[in-house]
Write a protein that holds these residues in place. Sequence first.
Motif, mmCIF file in Angstrom:
data_model
loop_
_atom_site.group_PDB
_atom_site.id
_atom_site.type_symbol
_atom_site.label_atom_id
_atom_site.label_comp_id
_atom_site.label_asym_id
_atom_site.label_seq_id
_atom_site.Cartn_x
_atom_site.Cartn_y
_atom_site.Cartn_z
ATOM 1 N N ALA A 96 23.900 38.429 2.887
ATOM 2 C CA ALA A 96 23.805 39.621 3.728
ATOM 3 C C ALA A 96 22.601 40.470 3.339
ATOM 4 O O ALA A 96 21.866 40.967 4.207
ATOM 5 C CB ALA A 96 25.088 40.438 3.607
ATOM 6 N N ILE A 97 22.392 40.593 2.018
ATOM 7 C CA ILE A 97 21.248 41.386 1.551
ATOM 8 C C ILE A 97 19.946 40.764 2.035
ATOM 9 O O ILE A 97 19.051 41.449 2.551
ATOM 10 C CB ILE A 97 21.251 41.486 0.011
ATOM 11 N N GLY A 98 19.877 39.437 1.896
ATOM 12 C CA GLY A 98 18.665 38.735 2.348
ATOM 13 C C GLY A 98 18.419 38.982 3.829
ATOM 14 O O GLY A 98 17.288 39.239 4.262
ATOM 15 N N MET A 99 19.483 38.908 4.630
ATOM 16 C CA MET A 99 19.337 39.115 6.069
ATOM 17 C C MET A 99 18.859 40.534 6.366
ATOM 18 O O MET A 99 17.992 40.758 7.212
ATOM 19 C CB MET A 99 20.661 38.832 6.778
ATOM 20 N N LYS A 100 19.451 41.495 5.666
ATOM 21 C CA LYS A 100 19.054 42.891 5.881
ATOM 22 C C LYS A 100 17.586 43.095 5.511
ATOM 23 O O LYS A 100 16.833 43.769 6.220
ATOM 24 C CB LYS A 100 19.917 43.830 5.044
ATOM 25 N N LEU A 101 17.167 42.492 4.386
ATOM 26 C CA LEU A 101 15.770 42.638 3.968
ATOM 27 C C LEU A 101 14.846 42.004 4.994
ATOM 28 O O LEU A 101 13.770 42.536 5.304
ATOM 29 C CB LEU A 101 15.562 42.002 2.588
ATOM 30 N N GLY A 102 15.284 40.855 5.525
ATOM 31 C CA GLY A 102 14.476 40.184 6.561
ATOM 32 C C GLY A 102 14.299 41.091 7.769
ATOM 33 O O GLY A 102 13.176 41.286 8.267
ATOM 34 N N ALA A 147 14.612 44.304 7.881
ATOM 35 C CA ALA A 147 13.813 45.472 7.510
ATOM 36 C C ALA A 147 12.335 45.124 7.546
ATOM 37 O O ALA A 147 11.509 45.900 8.046
ATOM 38 C CB ALA A 147 14.234 45.967 6.131
ATOM 39 N N THR A 148 11.988 43.935 7.017
ATOM 40 C CA THR A 148 10.583 43.516 7.019
ATOM 41 C C THR A 148 10.038 43.471 8.445
ATOM 42 O O THR A 148 8.917 43.912 8.721
ATOM 43 C CB THR A 148 10.444 42.109 6.386
ATOM 44 N N ARG A 149 10.845 42.908 9.377
ATOM 45 C CA ARG A 149 10.384 42.800 10.761
ATOM 46 C C ARG A 149 10.145 44.178 11.368
ATOM 47 O O ARG A 149 9.227 44.384 12.126
ATOM 48 C CB ARG A 149 11.433 42.057 11.593
ATOM 49 N N GLN A 150 10.993 45.124 11.015
ATOM 50 C CA GLN A 150 10.926 46.437 11.666
ATOM 51 C C GLN A 150 10.049 47.442 10.926
ATOM 52 O O GLN A 150 9.877 48.557 11.385
ATOM 53 C CB GLN A 150 12.338 47.009 11.800
ATOM 54 N N LEU A 151 9.497 47.021 9.765
ATOM 55 C CA LEU A 151 8.774 47.955 8.903
ATOM 56 C C LEU A 151 7.662 48.679 9.671
ATOM 57 O O LEU A 151 7.474 49.885 9.552
ATOM 58 C CB LEU A 151 8.190 47.186 7.713
ATOM 59 N N ARG A 152 6.893 47.887 10.489
ATOM 60 C CA ARG A 152 5.772 48.492 11.214
ATOM 61 C C ARG A 152 6.241 49.230 12.444
ATOM 62 O O ARG A 152 5.879 50.370 12.674
ATOM 63 C CB ARG A 152 4.798 47.384 11.658
ATOM 64 N N THR A 153 7.090 48.523 13.230
ATOM 65 C CA THR A 153 7.450 49.061 14.543
ATOM 66 C C THR A 153 8.428 50.217 14.453
ATOM 67 O O THR A 153 8.318 51.203 15.178
ATOM 68 C CB THR A 153 8.079 47.961 15.419
ATOM 69 N N ASN A 154 9.422 50.104 13.571
ATOM 70 C CA ASN A 154 10.463 51.130 13.537
ATOM 71 C C ASN A 154 10.825 51.470 12.095
ATOM 72 O O ASN A 154 11.849 51.020 11.573
ATOM 73 C CB ASN A 154 11.690 50.606 14.308
ATOM 74 N N PRO A 155 9.921 52.239 11.411
ATOM 75 C CA PRO A 155 10.125 52.487 9.964
ATOM 76 C C PRO A 155 11.460 53.155 9.662
ATOM 77 O O PRO A 155 12.074 52.864 8.635
ATOM 78 C CB PRO A 155 8.974 53.426 9.598
ATOM 79 N N ASP A 156 11.972 53.992 10.572
ATOM 80 C CA ASP A 156 13.242 54.677 10.292
ATOM 81 C C ASP A 156 14.394 53.691 10.199
ATOM 82 O O ASP A 156 15.200 53.719 9.258
ATOM 83 C CB ASP A 156 13.551 55.700 11.391
ATOM 84 N N ALA A 157 14.452 52.784 11.175
ATOM 85 C CA ALA A 157 15.500 51.760 11.159
ATOM 86 C C ALA A 157 15.356 50.888 9.919
ATOM 87 O O ALA A 157 16.346 50.502 9.284
ATOM 88 C CB ALA A 157 15.416 50.903 12.423
ATOM 89 N N ILE A 180 16.849 52.558 6.907
ATOM 90 C CA ILE A 180 18.316 52.473 6.892
ATOM 91 C C ILE A 180 18.752 51.106 6.381
ATOM 92 O O ILE A 180 19.654 50.977 5.536
ATOM 93 C CB ILE A 180 18.886 52.735 8.309
ATOM 94 N N LEU A 181 18.081 50.055 6.876
ATOM 95 C CA LEU A 181 18.426 48.694 6.452
ATOM 96 C C LEU A 181 18.205 48.513 4.953
ATOM 97 O O LEU A 181 18.998 47.858 4.265
ATOM 98 C CB LEU A 181 17.585 47.680 7.230
ATOM 99 N N LEU A 182 17.107 49.104 4.464
ATOM 100 C CA LEU A 182 16.810 48.960 3.033
ATOM 101 C C LEU A 182 17.872 49.648 2.180
ATOM 102 O O LEU A 182 18.309 49.116 1.159
ATOM 103 C CB LEU A 182 15.425 49.531 2.715
ATOM 104 N N VAL A 183 18.299 50.851 2.633
ATOM 105 C CA VAL A 183 19.351 51.557 1.893
ATOM 106 C C VAL A 183 20.636 50.734 1.909
ATOM 107 O O VAL A 183 21.320 50.569 0.888
ATOM 108 C CB VAL A 183 19.597 52.965 2.502
ATOM 109 N N ASP A 184 20.936 50.140 3.101
ATOM 110 C CA ASP A 184 22.108 49.262 3.214
ATOM 111 C C ASP A 184 22.032 48.120 2.206
ATOM 112 O O ASP A 184 23.012 47.790 1.535
ATOM 113 C CB ASP A 184 22.152 48.635 4.619
ATOM 114 N N ALA A 185 20.825 47.525 2.153
ATOM 115 C CA ALA A 185 20.639 46.380 1.257
ATOM 116 C C ALA A 185 20.892 46.808 -0.181
ATOM 117 O O ALA A 185 21.537 46.083 -0.956
ATOM 118 C CB ALA A 185 19.228 45.810 1.406
ATOM 119 N N ARG A 186 20.417 47.994 -0.554
ATOM 120 C CA ARG A 186 20.608 48.459 -1.924
ATOM 121 C C ARG A 186 22.099 48.680 -2.205
ATOM 122 O O ARG A 186 22.612 48.289 -3.246
ATOM 123 C CB ARG A 186 19.838 49.761 -2.145
ATOM 124 N N ASN A 187 22.789 49.263 -1.243
ATOM 125 C CA ASN A 187 24.229 49.469 -1.430
ATOM 126 C C ASN A 187 24.965 48.140 -1.570
ATOM 127 O O ASN A 187 25.920 48.020 -2.344
ATOM 128 C CB ASN A 187 24.816 50.252 -0.250
#
Lengths: 220, 467
Positions: free
Chosen positions: B287-293, B295-305, B308-315
Amino acid sequence: MRVVLAEDLFLLRQGMVQLLESYDFEIVAAVDSGPALLDALVTLRPEVAVVDVRLPPTFTDEGLQAALEARRRCPGFPVLVLSQHVEQLYAKELLADASGGIGYLLKDRVLNCDQFVDAIRRVADGGTAMDPQVISQLLAVRSRREPLSMLTPREREVLELMAEGCSNTAIAQRLVVSQGAVAKYTTSLFAKLDLAPADDSNRRVLAVLAYLNNTRVDVS
Amino acid sequence: MGELTSDAVAEPGSELRPGDPERVGPRWLRRLLGLDAITIAHLRPVLSRALRATGRGVLIVATAVLSLVLFVATALATAFILLGVGMLLLPLLTPLVRRLTGLCRELAARSGVAIATPYLPGRPSEPGVVGWVQRCRLILTDPASWRDLLFLLLNVVVGFALGLLPATLLAYAVEGLLLSSGFWMLIRESGVDFWYGFTPMDSWPRAALGALVSLTVFVVWLAAAPRLVAGHAHFAKALLGPSERALTASRMRHLSETRSDVINIQATELRRIERDLHDGAQARLVAIGMKLGAATRQLRTNPDAAEILLVDARNATASALEELRCLIRGIHPPVLAERGLADAVQAIALESPIDVDVTADVPGRLAAPAESAAYFAISELLTNIVKHANADRASIDLRHQDGALRAVVVDNGQGGVDAGAGTGIRGIERRCATFDGTFVLSSPEGGPTIATLELPCALYSPRISSC
């Protein structure tokens, strides 16, 4: 701030050095065994030590023993103990001298860099940083038959944060209330638990922890 | 009688002094009777011991007579086994033989010689002729049956001699005392020339001599009766106890039982760990890997989202760590590895919602497997107390002595624990058995419940780890 770091896993040690350096700490030594740690503490006299409980050569509680020994030789020497698991037994031993400057956190807390660094600073200043898990275990054990059950949920939250070592300011930030409100809660919960009020926030923390710890059976 | 003896044997000038009983009576006599002093108080137990031994001796004589009968019957039955008569009689006679040998074991136990029962465990037999033949076979193939037969034969002589002697000695001593106290006159008047020992009983001086002889016989009886009967007990042990071979066989049975237990327990544990890792940490890492993936895709287009994904991954990593921590606790608790049994038990006591007093005298570290077994057993007991016992206090005492760890867990709950009801208690018993340890539960209705655990294990000097 001058820090001695003791951690036997290379990756974790490097990661922690990088993290602390990025927050402008000065790592005067990063060691990987119990004897080396005690040696570094005695000769380098850092302002704070960050220590893993389990260290070579015995892989038992070398780090904890070295920390306790350093505090015996130099009372109040600030030590933040890190571990993969938290034990009330160890927390009790670390708090036994009631002199402050002590921290005991799960390694997981490193993930939240700001809070972790804040905990190190607090310990270096003579404050306390107890892991929320230690506190919740203590409360779980005590709350069945203690005056603790008389606390309101909000007072309980304040008590938990206070026991972790937070100042009024920090508690106010975390609970998103005013400092005045926090002061009101602390006064009322001290009255309910029949604890002597103390102005100094660090003494207050120690009083709470002693309350949570002391009336239990003595560790012999 | 006791008074007479003590007067007769007391050394001149050695009076009974309360503070110094050591020196009363001559040394050889004290040694012979195994006493600190020859006084009435000291002699009373000796007398009753000798009397009881004499009583057992009489019973032994009875067993000797029965031995003769049963030996002949069993020997004949065995000899005629092929004729069918023996086949019919043997399963009827054997229980009688075993009753008799059982009685001999019991008599031996009274003399302080414990004899274990060596017979092979009986299997449930089929009805009818087949079952009868099976029982015959079991009797004939059990070496203990043949040793019983030999015992019967020898007991006819040994039991008779050793059993009768104490009673004879006593009777002879009593006879002498009676004669010398005046009965000799009656006998002389009837005109019979009567001898006691080596003296003809025909005058008072000779009667006094007779009294001295009977006194000697009495002392010999006091000393010899328990020893003669104990001698028979040792003789019985040599033949009625389990032979070396039978001991080995029962040991092997025990080992193969506990081995299969160990294998089963271990396999179940591994299966549990595998399942926990598979459903827990492994799934979370995916699940963490998927969330990081994402997040990587959205890093440029939607940094806010992405944030959130990165915080989720950390949790999620925090939860995974928490799960691993629980799992590790279940496999081998860190505090046990770091501090050993006493502190680990102290740690569970601290976390228990009831008051638990821990006292420990374990100077060092136990062998790792025993340490772990004891820890989990105590932990299980404490959990049971909290869940079912309705107790508010418990105490745990740990100590290592005589090469074994002994743990006693006591609670003030309602008691009435049925050891057979829960799988937990059975599990503890089985774990103990693999260490040749014992687990005893005493739980009367109304409490207190006392659980005692004993594990033979070595103790190592402190702070030497096996890691």
